[in-house]
Design a protein around this motif. Structure first.
Motif, PDB file in Angstrom:
ATOM      1  N   MET A   1     -39.579 -43.729 -29.234  1.00  0.00           N
ATOM      2  CA  MET A   1     -39.805 -43.609 -30.504  1.00  0.00           C
ATOM      3  C   MET A   1     -40.878 -44.737 -30.459  1.00  0.00           C
ATOM      4  SD  MET A   1     -37.526 -45.611 -33.169  1.00  0.00           S
ATOM      5  CE  MET A   1     -36.508 -44.324 -33.200  1.00  0.00           C
ATOM      6  N   ASN A   2     -42.083 -44.819 -31.397  1.00  0.00           N
ATOM      7  CA  ASN A   2     -42.706 -45.998 -31.363  1.00  0.00           C
ATOM      8  C   ASN A   2     -42.079 -47.180 -31.851  1.00  0.00           C
ATOM      9  OD1 ASN A   2     -45.351 -47.194 -31.291  1.00  0.00           O
ATOM     10  ND2 ASN A   2     -46.042 -46.287 -33.000  1.00  0.00           N
ATOM     11  N   LEU A   3     -42.046 -48.111 -30.573  1.00  0.00           N
ATOM     12  CA  LEU A   3     -41.659 -49.500 -31.744  1.00  0.00           C
ATOM     13  C   LEU A   3     -41.728 -51.014 -30.659  1.00  0.00           C
ATOM     14  CD1 LEU A   3     -38.952 -51.050 -32.812  1.00  0.00           C
ATOM     15  CD2 LEU A   3     -37.432 -50.502 -30.623  1.00  0.00           C
ATOM     16  N   LYS A   4     -42.676 -51.072 -31.885  1.00  0.00           N
ATOM     17  CA  LYS A   4     -43.007 -52.319 -30.799  1.00  0.00           C
ATOM     18  C   LYS A   4     -42.410 -53.840 -30.983  1.00  0.00           C
ATOM     19  CE  LYS A   4     -47.902 -50.331 -31.110  1.00  0.00           C
ATOM     20  NZ  LYS A   4     -49.583 -50.554 -31.868  1.00  0.00           N
ATOM     21  N   ILE A   5     -41.964 -54.820 -30.376  1.00  0.00           N
ATOM     22  CA  ILE A   5     -41.337 -56.295 -30.613  1.00  0.00           C
ATOM     23  C   ILE A   5     -42.057 -57.190 -30.587  1.00  0.00           C
ATOM     24  CG2 ILE A   5     -39.232 -57.215 -29.915  1.00  0.00           C
ATOM     25  CD1 ILE A   5     -38.571 -54.839 -31.066  1.00  0.00           C
ATOM     26  N   ALA A   6     -41.906 -58.035 -31.558  1.00  0.00           N
ATOM     27  CA  ALA A   6     -42.931 -59.405 -31.490  1.00  0.00           C
ATOM     28  C   ALA A   6     -41.801 -60.611 -31.285  1.00  0.00           C
ATOM     29  CB  ALA A   6     -43.575 -59.634 -32.735  1.00  0.00           C
ATOM     30  N   ALA A   7     -42.159 -61.456 -30.518  1.00  0.00           N
ATOM     31  CA  ALA A   7     -41.095 -62.759 -29.692  1.00  0.00           C
ATOM     32  C   ALA A   7     -42.153 -63.446 -29.657  1.00  0.00           C
ATOM     33  CB  ALA A   7     -40.781 -61.855 -28.538  1.00  0.00           C
ATOM     34  N   VAL A   8     -41.348 -64.410 -29.555  1.00  0.00           N
ATOM     35  CA  VAL A   8     -41.365 -66.146 -28.597  1.00  0.00           C
ATOM     36  C   VAL A   8     -40.566 -66.438 -27.874  1.00  0.00           C
ATOM     37  CG1 VAL A   8     -41.702 -68.544 -28.870  1.00  0.00           C
ATOM     38  CG2 VAL A   8     -42.662 -66.607 -30.892  1.00  0.00           C
ATOM     39  N   ARG A   9     -41.335 -67.277 -26.533  1.00  0.00           N
ATOM     40  CA  ARG A   9     -40.782 -66.828 -25.024  1.00  0.00           C
ATOM     41  C   ARG A   9     -40.351 -68.885 -24.081  1.00  0.00           C
ATOM     42  NH1 ARG A   9     -39.409 -62.649 -19.693  1.00  0.00           N
ATOM     43  NH2 ARG A   9     -37.256 -64.115 -19.110  1.00  0.00           N
ATOM     44  N   ARG A  10     -39.761 -69.091 -23.432  1.00  0.00           N
ATOM     45  CA  ARG A  10     -40.099 -70.023 -23.017  1.00  0.00           C
ATOM     46  C   ARG A  10     -40.106 -69.700 -22.074  1.00  0.00           C
ATOM     47  NH1 ARG A  10     -38.895 -75.799 -25.148  1.00  0.00           N
ATOM     48  NH2 ARG A  10     -37.840 -75.654 -24.977  1.00  0.00           N
ATOM     49  N   GLY A  11     -40.450 -69.843 -20.236  1.00  0.00           N
ATOM     50  CA  GLY A  11     -39.542 -69.476 -20.069  1.00  0.00           C
ATOM     51  C   GLY A  11     -39.265 -71.101 -19.030  1.00  0.00           C
ATOM     52  N   GLY A  12     -37.967 -70.777 -17.927  1.00  0.00           N
ATOM     53  CA  GLY A  12     -37.841 -72.113 -16.981  1.00  0.00           C
ATOM     54  C   GLY A  12     -36.642 -71.683 -15.981  1.00  0.00           C
ATOM     55  N   ALA A  13     -35.976 -72.402 -15.392  1.00  0.00           N
ATOM     56  CA  ALA A  13     -35.140 -72.215 -14.249  1.00  0.00           C
ATOM     57  C   ALA A  13     -33.870 -71.735 -14.837  1.00  0.00           C
ATOM     58  CB  ALA A  13     -34.877 -73.727 -12.897  1.00  0.00           C
ATOM     59  N   GLU A  15     -30.414 -70.039 -17.344  1.00  0.00           N
ATOM     60  CA  GLU A  15     -30.448 -68.846 -17.688  1.00  0.00           C
ATOM     61  C   GLU A  15     -30.981 -69.598 -19.744  1.00  0.00           C
ATOM     62  OE1 GLU A  15     -28.107 -70.350 -15.771  1.00  0.00           O
ATOM     63  OE2 GLU A  15     -27.677 -69.009 -14.253  1.00  0.00           O
ATOM     64  N   PRO A  16     -31.412 -68.417 -20.173  1.00  0.00           N
ATOM     65  CA  PRO A  16     -31.702 -68.709 -21.084  1.00  0.00           C
ATOM     66  C   PRO A  16     -30.757 -68.212 -22.099  1.00  0.00           C
ATOM     67  CG  PRO A  16     -32.547 -66.206 -20.137  1.00  0.00           C
ATOM     68  CD  PRO A  16     -31.909 -66.955 -18.767  1.00  0.00           C
ATOM     69  N   ILE A  17     -30.824 -69.049 -23.148  1.00  0.00           N
ATOM     70  CA  ILE A  17     -30.803 -68.996 -24.638  1.00  0.00           C
ATOM     71  C   ILE A  17     -31.403 -67.831 -25.211  1.00  0.00           C
ATOM     72  CG2 ILE A  17     -29.588 -70.215 -27.065  1.00  0.00           C
ATOM     73  CD1 ILE A  17     -29.620 -72.540 -25.629  1.00  0.00           C
ATOM     74  N   VAL A  18     -30.975 -66.403 -26.228  1.00  0.00           N
ATOM     75  CA  VAL A  18     -31.103 -65.387 -26.839  1.00  0.00           C
ATOM     76  C   VAL A  18     -30.976 -65.846 -28.000  1.00  0.00           C
ATOM     77  CG1 VAL A  18     -31.621 -63.105 -26.620  1.00  0.00           C
ATOM     78  CG2 VAL A  18     -31.188 -64.004 -24.370  1.00  0.00           C
ATOM     79  N   PHE A  19     -32.231 -65.652 -29.140  1.00  0.00           N
ATOM     80  CA  PHE A  19     -31.351 -65.601 -30.752  1.00  0.00           C
ATOM     81  C   PHE A  19     -31.724 -64.725 -30.954  1.00  0.00           C
ATOM     82  CE2 PHE A  19     -32.794 -69.923 -28.789  1.00  0.00           C
ATOM     83  CZ  PHE A  19     -31.822 -71.294 -29.144  1.00  0.00           C
ATOM     84  N   LEU A  20     -30.570 -64.856 -31.548  1.00  0.00           N
ATOM     85  CA  LEU A  20     -30.666 -62.911 -32.513  1.00  0.00           C
ATOM     86  C   LEU A  20     -30.701 -63.053 -34.292  1.00  0.00           C
ATOM     87  CD1 LEU A  20     -28.778 -60.669 -29.918  1.00  0.00           C
ATOM     88  CD2 LEU A  20     -30.961 -60.786 -30.587  1.00  0.00           C
ATOM     89  N   HIS A  21     -31.644 -63.001 -35.002  1.00  0.00           N
ATOM     90  CA  HIS A  21     -31.576 -63.664 -36.168  1.00  0.00           C
ATOM     91  C   HIS A  21     -30.700 -62.232 -37.227  1.00  0.00           C
ATOM     92  CE1 HIS A  21     -34.649 -60.706 -37.831  1.00  0.00           C
ATOM     93  NE2 HIS A  21     -35.191 -60.556 -36.359  1.00  0.00           N
ATOM     94  N   GLY A  22     -30.859 -63.096 -38.336  1.00  0.00           N
ATOM     95  CA  GLY A  22     -29.795 -61.978 -39.205  1.00  0.00           C
ATOM     96  C   GLY A  22     -31.098 -60.941 -39.896  1.00  0.00           C
ATOM     97  N   PHE A  23     -30.256 -59.941 -40.810  1.00  0.00           N
ATOM     98  CA  PHE A  23     -30.886 -59.537 -41.885  1.00  0.00           C
ATOM     99  C   PHE A  23     -31.873 -59.969 -42.624  1.00  0.00           C
ATOM    100  CE2 PHE A  23     -31.015 -57.220 -45.847  1.00  0.00           C
ATOM    101  CZ  PHE A  23     -31.553 -56.006 -45.495  1.00  0.00           C
ATOM    102  N   GLY A  24     -32.447 -60.201 -42.993  1.00  0.00           N
ATOM    103  CA  GLY A  24     -34.178 -60.200 -43.647  1.00  0.00           C
ATOM    104  C   GLY A  24     -34.433 -61.795 -43.663  1.00  0.00           C
ATOM    105  N   THR A  25     -34.147 -62.127 -42.690  1.00  0.00           N
ATOM    106  CA  THR A  25     -34.902 -63.646 -41.734  1.00  0.00           C
ATOM    107  C   THR A  25     -35.538 -62.751 -40.533  1.00  0.00           C
ATOM    108  OG1 THR A  25     -32.783 -64.110 -40.096  1.00  0.00           O
ATOM    109  CG2 THR A  25     -32.677 -65.250 -42.755  1.00  0.00           C
ATOM    110  N   SER A  26     -36.321 -64.271 -39.122  1.00  0.00           N
ATOM    111  CA  SER A  26     -37.139 -63.602 -38.388  1.00  0.00           C
ATOM    112  C   SER A  26     -37.162 -64.439 -37.345  1.00  0.00           C
ATOM    113  CB  SER A  26     -38.465 -63.373 -39.008  1.00  0.00           C
ATOM    114  OG  SER A  26     -38.378 -64.769 -39.056  1.00  0.00           O
ATOM    115  N   LYS A  27     -37.508 -64.803 -36.606  1.00  0.00           N
ATOM    116  CA  LYS A  27     -37.471 -65.255 -35.082  1.00  0.00           C
ATOM    117  C   LYS A  27     -38.225 -66.476 -35.477  1.00  0.00           C
ATOM    118  CE  LYS A  27     -42.397 -63.934 -33.589  1.00  0.00           C
ATOM    119  NZ  LYS A  27     -42.921 -63.021 -34.773  1.00  0.00           N
ATOM    120  N   GLU A  28     -38.656 -66.750 -37.069  1.00  0.00           N
ATOM    121  CA  GLU A  28     -39.523 -68.608 -36.560  1.00  0.00           C
ATOM    122  C   GLU A  28     -38.014 -68.834 -36.798  1.00  0.00           C
ATOM    123  OE1 GLU A  28     -42.565 -66.019 -36.389  1.00  0.00           O
ATOM    124  OE2 GLU A  28     -40.787 -65.390 -37.373  1.00  0.00           O
ATOM    125  N   ASP A  29     -36.731 -68.550 -36.950  1.00  0.00           N
ATOM    126  CA  ASP A  29     -35.548 -69.247 -37.910  1.00  0.00           C
ATOM    127  C   ASP A  29     -35.373 -70.343 -36.270  1.00  0.00           C
ATOM    128  OD1 ASP A  29     -35.480 -67.528 -40.061  1.00  0.00           O
ATOM    129  OD2 ASP A  29     -33.530 -67.265 -39.766  1.00  0.00           O
TER     130      ASP A  29
END
Length: 260
Positions: A1-13, A15-29
């Motif tokens: 399937m053709n799928l392109k994901i828009a993401a924002v990431r900050r690296g570090g040493a 373990e990261p926090i992964v944020f999953l937004h809700g229906f009708g919202t977005s990563k900018e939350d």
């Protein structure tokens, strides 16, 4: 399937926090994490789910909760993330729950922001889908939120047309209801052997399962002056409460896993 994901990431040493937004919202939350001194330097990843925000999906009708779980796993693998903390709101909380249940060894902690755990959480979308009059379920859902009393409903409704594709709405809604009714979600959440917090706005304080979560060692966090969308209605208190959860030694807050 053709799928392109828009993401924002900050690296570090760490373990990261992964944020999953809700229906009708977005990563900018969640991108205000970069402005919070209590998360300074903390690695994180947040992305727009398929059918939402700036992400692209060729087959919107194929998007349901299992698809979102598979997508989350693929995004984590592509990013080279092994173990992580997860914060999920609403549909993102449901996605995070199923992801953690599938691969419990990868998830270090879980902040569940009003994620779906029981049939009572689906009253609004159930009503929309059962409507007998012809018309767009998406528009009915947005209008019902705009007219309903409660914090941030108007803001959320106004954002919906810009944050989610209509072609994904029906399959997502039906999948959420099916899992709420038959997915044993409450037991899955209680049984996760990791530190957990269930965060909700004061308008949701009557949820029937909150005492059960408390009895099984799940940390409860009620955010004042907010409802289903505490990150919209009271972001300062929400960020502060999440920061408190991550402060100190999380290993000392692992509850016993029991069935009810």
């Amino acid at each position: 399937m053709n799928l392109k994901i828009a993401a924002v990431r900050r690296g570090g040493a760490d373990e990261p926090i992964v944020f999953l937004h809700g229906f009708g919202t977005s990563k900018e939350d969640y991108t205000d994490i970069t402005q919070r001194h209590d998360f300074a330097g903390r690695s994180f990843l947040t992305y727009d789910a398929p059918g939402c925000g700036a992400s692209e999906c060729a087959d919107l009708g194929a998007i349901d909760v299992p698809f979102l779980v598979d997508t989350a796993r693929a995004v984590l693998d592509r990013a080279g993330i092994g173990r992580y903390h997860v914060v999920g709101h609403s549909l993102g909380g449901l996605t995070a729950l199923l992801l953690a249940h599938r691969e419990p060894g990868r998830v270090l902690s879980f902040v569940n922001i009003k994620g779906t755990l029981a049939p009572e959480d689906c009253a609004g979308i159930r009503h929309v889908l059962s409507h007998q009059e012809p018309g767009d379920a998406f528009l009915r859902f947005a209008e019902s939120l705009r007219l309903a009393p409660g914090y941030s409903g108007g803001l959320y409704a106004a954002n919906l047309p810009h944050k989610v594709r209509r072609g994904a709405v029906d399959s997502i809604f039906r999948s959420v209801i099916e899992l709420a009714d038959h997915g044993d979600l409450l037991n899955k959440f209680i049984a996760l052997p990791i530190p957990k917090m269930y965060l909700y706005g004061e308008e949701c304080a009557s949820l029937s399962y909150l005492p059960l979560l408390d009895a099984h060692g799940v940390e409860l966090a009620e955010i004042p002056h907010s409802g289903h969308l505490p990150m919209y209605s009271n972001p300062v208190a929400t960020w502060k409460r999440i920061a408190v959860f991550y402060a100190g030694d999380l290993s000392q807050r692992i509850p016993a896993a029991r069935r009810w």
